[in-house]
Design a protein around this motif. Structure first.
Motif, PDB file in Angstrom:
ATOM      1  N   SER A 152      42.317  10.422  11.926  1.00  0.00           N
ATOM      2  CA  SER A 152      40.866  10.591  12.021  1.00  0.00           C
ATOM      3  C   SER A 152      40.247   9.698  13.101  1.00  0.00           C
ATOM      4  O   SER A 152      39.262  10.066  13.728  1.00  0.00           O
ATOM      5  N   ASP A 153      40.817   8.506  13.334  1.00  0.00           N
ATOM      6  CA  ASP A 153      40.299   7.635  14.397  1.00  0.00           C
ATOM      7  C   ASP A 153      40.442   8.301  15.765  1.00  0.00           C
ATOM      8  O   ASP A 153      39.533   8.230  16.604  1.00  0.00           O
ATOM      9  N   ASP A 154      41.585   8.942  15.988  1.00  0.00           N
ATOM     10  CA  ASP A 154      41.806   9.652  17.253  1.00  0.00           C
ATOM     11  C   ASP A 154      40.851  10.834  17.388  1.00  0.00           C
ATOM     12  O   ASP A 154      40.343  11.111  18.475  1.00  0.00           O
ATOM     13  N   LEU A 155      40.614  11.523  16.291  1.00  0.00           N
ATOM     14  CA  LEU A 155      39.676  12.652  16.318  1.00  0.00           C
ATOM     15  C   LEU A 155      38.278  12.187  16.682  1.00  0.00           C
ATOM     16  O   LEU A 155      37.568  12.857  17.439  1.00  0.00           O
ATOM     17  N   GLN A 156      37.873  11.028  16.157  1.00  0.00           N
ATOM     18  CA  GLN A 156      36.555  10.489  16.474  1.00  0.00           C
ATOM     19  C   GLN A 156      36.452  10.149  17.956  1.00  0.00           C
ATOM     20  O   GLN A 156      35.451  10.442  18.605  1.00  0.00           O
ATOM     21  N   LEU A 157      37.507   9.545  18.515  1.00  0.00           N
ATOM     22  CA  LEU A 157      37.523   9.232  19.947  1.00  0.00           C
ATOM     23  C   LEU A 157      37.438  10.509  20.785  1.00  0.00           C
ATOM     24  O   LEU A 157      36.716  10.561  21.793  1.00  0.00           O
ATOM     25  N   LEU A 163      49.411  26.204  11.521  1.00  0.00           N
ATOM     26  CA  LEU A 163      48.787  25.553  10.367  1.00  0.00           C
ATOM     27  C   LEU A 163      49.563  24.334   9.891  1.00  0.00           C
ATOM     28  O   LEU A 163      48.983  23.415   9.322  1.00  0.00           O
ATOM     29  N   ARG A 164      50.849  24.293  10.151  1.00  0.00           N
ATOM     30  CA  ARG A 164      51.640  23.142   9.707  1.00  0.00           C
ATOM     31  C   ARG A 164      51.208  21.854  10.409  1.00  0.00           C
ATOM     32  O   ARG A 164      51.492  20.753   9.944  1.00  0.00           O
ATOM     33  N   PHE A 165      50.497  21.976  11.537  1.00  0.00           N
ATOM     34  CA  PHE A 165      50.026  20.800  12.262  1.00  0.00           C
ATOM     35  C   PHE A 165      48.644  20.340  11.798  1.00  0.00           C
ATOM     36  O   PHE A 165      48.172  19.283  12.220  1.00  0.00           O
ATOM     37  N   ALA A 166      48.005  21.106  10.947  1.00  0.00           N
ATOM     38  CA  ALA A 166      46.661  20.753  10.471  1.00  0.00           C
ATOM     39  C   ALA A 166      46.698  19.399   9.788  1.00  0.00           C
ATOM     40  O   ALA A 166      47.555  19.129   8.942  1.00  0.00           O
ATOM     41  N   GLY A 167      45.784  18.539  10.172  1.00  0.00           N
ATOM     42  CA  GLY A 167      45.688  17.217   9.573  1.00  0.00           C
ATOM     43  C   GLY A 167      46.638  16.191  10.150  1.00  0.00           C
ATOM     44  O   GLY A 167      46.700  15.062   9.663  1.00  0.00           O
TER      45      GLY A 167
END
Length: 75
Positions: A53-58, A45-49
């Motif tokens: 967001s740009d990388d997540l979209q890609l 959970l410490r890695f959440a976020g």
């Protein structure tokens, strides 16, 4: 009808030939020695976020392009 898993396994074993019963026994012994591997989700959970967001979209777009296709000749 509420049969326990152990009772169900025993019932199945009774109908199997002895060589298959030995295989089940060996498999059960191996499973009993198996240790769970990996990291508990709570520790991750410490890695959440942490991914921008740009990388997540890609990543989302790459998955949609590559995974939403069916190759009927694959099998």
């Amino acid at each position: 009808m509420n049969i326990s898993i152990i009772d169900e396994v025993i019932e199945q074993l009774r109908t199997m030939p002895q060589h298959l019963q030995w295989q089940v026994l060996e498999f059960a012994r191996i499973l009993a020695k198996t240790q769970v591997q990996g990291t508990p989700g709570q520790e991750l959970l410490r890695f959440a976020g942490s991914i921008p967001s740009d990388d997540l979209q890609l990543m989302r777009e790459a998955i949609e392009q590559g995974c939403e296709q069916v190759d009927t000749n694959e099998w």
